[in-house]
Design a protein around this motif. Structure first.
Motif, PDB file in Angstrom:
ATOM      1  N   GLY A  88      46.257  70.807  63.824  1.00  0.00           N
ATOM      2  CA  GLY A  88      45.961  70.923  62.307  1.00  0.00           C
ATOM      3  C   GLY A  88      45.838  71.964  61.482  1.00  0.00           C
ATOM      4  N   ILE A  89      46.385  73.207  61.956  1.00  0.00           N
ATOM      5  CA  ILE A  89      46.114  74.867  61.208  1.00  0.00           C
ATOM      6  C   ILE A  89      47.322  74.358  60.517  1.00  0.00           C
ATOM      7  N   GLN A  90      47.648  74.361  59.230  1.00  0.00           N
ATOM      8  CA  GLN A  90      48.233  73.990  57.835  1.00  0.00           C
ATOM      9  C   GLN A  90      48.304  75.759  57.320  1.00  0.00           C
ATOM     10  N   LEU A  91      49.383  76.285  57.212  1.00  0.00           N
ATOM     11  CA  LEU A  91      49.538  77.682  57.060  1.00  0.00           C
ATOM     12  C   LEU A  91      49.606  77.734  55.049  1.00  0.00           C
ATOM     13  N   ASN A  92      49.599  78.702  54.652  1.00  0.00           N
ATOM     14  CA  ASN A  92      49.716  79.209  53.446  1.00  0.00           C
ATOM     15  C   ASN A  92      50.836  79.083  52.749  1.00  0.00           C
ATOM     16  N   GLY A  93      51.559  79.607  53.280  1.00  0.00           N
ATOM     17  CA  GLY A  93      53.390  79.131  52.900  1.00  0.00           C
ATOM     18  C   GLY A  93      54.326  79.657  54.212  1.00  0.00           C
ATOM     19  N   PRO A  94      55.476  80.430  54.409  1.00  0.00           N
ATOM     20  CA  PRO A  94      56.185  79.801  54.745  1.00  0.00           C
ATOM     21  C   PRO A  94      56.007  80.947  56.265  1.00  0.00           C
ATOM     22  N   ILE A  95      55.432  81.499  56.658  1.00  0.00           N
ATOM     23  CA  ILE A  95      55.115  82.769  57.634  1.00  0.00           C
ATOM     24  C   ILE A  95      54.509  81.943  58.698  1.00  0.00           C
ATOM     25  N   PRO A  96      54.897  81.460  59.701  1.00  0.00           N
ATOM     26  CA  PRO A  96      55.201  80.782  60.654  1.00  0.00           C
ATOM     27  C   PRO A  96      54.034  81.642  61.754  1.00  0.00           C
ATOM     28  N   ALA A  97      52.657  81.267  62.815  1.00  0.00           N
ATOM     29  CA  ALA A  97      52.161  81.981  63.514  1.00  0.00           C
ATOM     30  C   ALA A  97      52.782  82.870  64.057  1.00  0.00           C
ATOM     31  N   SER A  98      54.268  82.771  64.240  1.00  0.00           N
ATOM     32  CA  SER A  98      55.113  83.422  65.105  1.00  0.00           C
ATOM     33  C   SER A  98      55.143  84.733  64.989  1.00  0.00           C
ATOM     34  N   ALA A  99      54.920  84.714  63.242  1.00  0.00           N
ATOM     35  CA  ALA A  99      55.542  86.369  62.603  1.00  0.00           C
ATOM     36  C   ALA A  99      54.610  86.862  63.524  1.00  0.00           C
ATOM     37  N   GLY A 100      53.501  87.519  64.258  1.00  0.00           N
ATOM     38  CA  GLY A 100      52.766  88.095  65.347  1.00  0.00           C
ATOM     39  C   GLY A 100      53.891  89.122  66.369  1.00  0.00           C
ATOM     40  N   PHE A 101      55.188  88.040  66.535  1.00  0.00           N
ATOM     41  CA  PHE A 101      56.282  88.699  67.168  1.00  0.00           C
ATOM     42  C   PHE A 101      57.155  89.352  66.119  1.00  0.00           C
ATOM     43  N   THR A 102      56.997  89.790  65.341  1.00  0.00           N
ATOM     44  CA  THR A 102      58.047  90.291  64.237  1.00  0.00           C
ATOM     45  C   THR A 102      57.419  91.066  63.546  1.00  0.00           C
ATOM     46  N   THR A 103      58.337  92.559  62.935  1.00  0.00           N
ATOM     47  CA  THR A 103      58.142  93.524  62.188  1.00  0.00           C
ATOM     48  C   THR A 103      57.586  93.072  60.772  1.00  0.00           C
ATOM     49  N   GLY A 104      56.439  93.990  60.478  1.00  0.00           N
ATOM     50  CA  GLY A 104      56.199  93.358  59.113  1.00  0.00           C
ATOM     51  C   GLY A 104      54.390  94.293  59.052  1.00  0.00           C
ATOM     52  N   THR A 105      53.939  94.113  57.259  1.00  0.00           N
ATOM     53  CA  THR A 105      52.775  94.451  57.037  1.00  0.00           C
ATOM     54  C   THR A 105      51.455  93.334  57.441  1.00  0.00           C
ATOM     55  N   SER A 106      50.390  93.382  57.683  1.00  0.00           N
ATOM     56  CA  SER A 106      49.334  92.377  57.885  1.00  0.00           C
ATOM     57  C   SER A 106      49.442  91.533  56.570  1.00  0.00           C
ATOM     58  N   VAL A 107      49.481  90.210  57.036  1.00  0.00           N
ATOM     59  CA  VAL A 107      49.975  89.065  56.301  1.00  0.00           C
ATOM     60  C   VAL A 107      48.727  87.859  56.384  1.00  0.00           C
ATOM     61  N   SER A 108      48.587  87.120  55.922  1.00  0.00           N
ATOM     62  CA  SER A 108      47.574  86.331  55.627  1.00  0.00           C
ATOM     63  C   SER A 108      48.031  84.813  56.605  1.00  0.00           C
ATOM     64  N   LEU A 109      47.818  84.042  57.323  1.00  0.00           N
ATOM     65  CA  LEU A 109      48.813  82.516  57.255  1.00  0.00           C
ATOM     66  C   LEU A 109      48.010  81.277  56.963  1.00  0.00           C
ATOM     67  N   SER A 110      46.098  81.564  56.801  1.00  0.00           N
ATOM     68  CA  SER A 110      45.974  80.168  57.087  1.00  0.00           C
ATOM     69  C   SER A 110      44.878  80.478  56.026  1.00  0.00           C
ATOM     70  N   THR A 111      43.821  79.895  55.296  1.00  0.00           N
ATOM     71  CA  THR A 111      42.750  80.000  54.937  1.00  0.00           C
ATOM     72  C   THR A 111      42.557  78.582  54.028  1.00  0.00           C
ATOM     73  N   GLY A 112      40.717  79.223  54.270  1.00  0.00           N
ATOM     74  CA  GLY A 112      40.612  77.790  53.049  1.00  0.00           C
ATOM     75  C   GLY A 112      40.673  76.154  53.752  1.00  0.00           C
ATOM     76  N   ALA A 113      41.151  75.517  52.514  1.00  0.00           N
ATOM     77  CA  ALA A 113      40.922  73.913  53.203  1.00  0.00           C
ATOM     78  C   ALA A 113      42.396  74.110  54.007  1.00  0.00           C
ATOM     79  N   ASN A 114      43.343  74.590  54.136  1.00  0.00           N
ATOM     80  CA  ASN A 114      44.321  74.612  54.760  1.00  0.00           C
ATOM     81  C   ASN A 114      44.063  75.090  56.156  1.00  0.00           C
ATOM     82  N   TYR A 115      43.145  75.923  56.533  1.00  0.00           N
ATOM     83  CA  TYR A 115      42.766  76.265  57.349  1.00  0.00           C
ATOM     84  C   TYR A 115      41.475  75.493  58.706  1.00  0.00           C
ATOM     85  N   ASP A 116      41.293  75.298  60.073  1.00  0.00           N
ATOM     86  CA  ASP A 116      40.623  74.263  60.671  1.00  0.00           C
ATOM     87  C   ASP A 116      39.556  74.771  61.080  1.00  0.00           C
TER      88      ASP A 116
END
Length: 212
Positions: A88-116
């Motif tokens: 039931g975790i809702q994402l803030n934007g298009p970046i999914p949990a699997s982003a942890g397997f990709t390159t890039g800087t740190s980024v928020s996935l889910s916060t506030g009411a979107n989070y569980d």
């Protein structure tokens, strides 16, 4: 006739209390967290409690888990996404949990009411300091300049982050074992219904034989 009425009443009473099917959840069963989410590609997959991998290297975590579950393996990127969806975790934007397997800087996935609220982290069984770190280590290096190496769960957020070093006591690897058969509540109702009909038919035939 009286016995058939009693059987019928008993069957109706039992079927009435069978719960209706619920979907989109993670069911905790001992040290397993099973996805019960019809239509989810990982429905029935067994995620292992993080205690199997807390503070261990990837190789040591696998060996530890396989001593109990012989077919334990690392969760795939897609299985990270499926677990988030089922929990039931809702994402803030298009970046999914699997982003942890990709390159890039740190980024928020889910916060506030979107989070569980940290419910998934608690289900995985490790909340030292109200935080849970799940390692992905996509390139197997300690280079923090190009990779996202972990997901960090807090009480109000989850994000993917860069990292350098080895897993600490409040972090581990997301491991899974083979899929489990998880009958939906509606399936139980169907089985009970068939059983009741069979009992009624057997009782009716028995009475006819006794009367003959």
């Amino acid at each position: 006739m009286k016995r058939m009425i009693q059987l019928t009443v008993a069957c109706v009473a039992v079927l009435a209390v069978v719960p209706t099917a619920t979907f989109g959840e993670v069911i905790e069963v001992g040290d397993l967290n099973i996805i019960d989410d019809l239509g989810n590609p990982s429905d029935g997959l067994r995620y292992l409690d993080m205690t199997f991998s807390a503070g261990l290297s990837q190789a040591a975590a696998l060996a530890n888990a396989q001593s109990t579950y012989s077919n334990a393996r690392l969760a795939t990127p897609d299985e990270f996404d499926n677990l988030f969806e089922a929990s039931g975790i809702q994402l803030n934007g298009p970046i999914p949990a699997s982003a942890g397997f990709t390159t890039g800087t740190s980024v928020s996935l889910s916060t506030g009411a979107n989070y569980d609220g940290g419910a998934l982290a608690a289900a995985l069984g490790l909340t030292v300091g109200n935080n849970l770190i799940v390692y992905t280590d996509p390139d197997g290096s300690d280079d923090t300049s190009s990779t996202r190496d972990l997901l960090q769960f807090g009480p109000t957020f989850v994000f993917v982050a860069q990292f350098s070093g080895v897993p600490s006591s409040n972090g581990g690897w997301l491991l899974v074992s083979d899929a489990a058969v998880v009958p939906e509540p509606s399936t139980y109702a169907g089985l009970l219904g068939i059983t009741c009909v069979s009992l009624l038919a057997y009782d009716w035939r028995r009475k006819r034989q006794q009367a003959a």
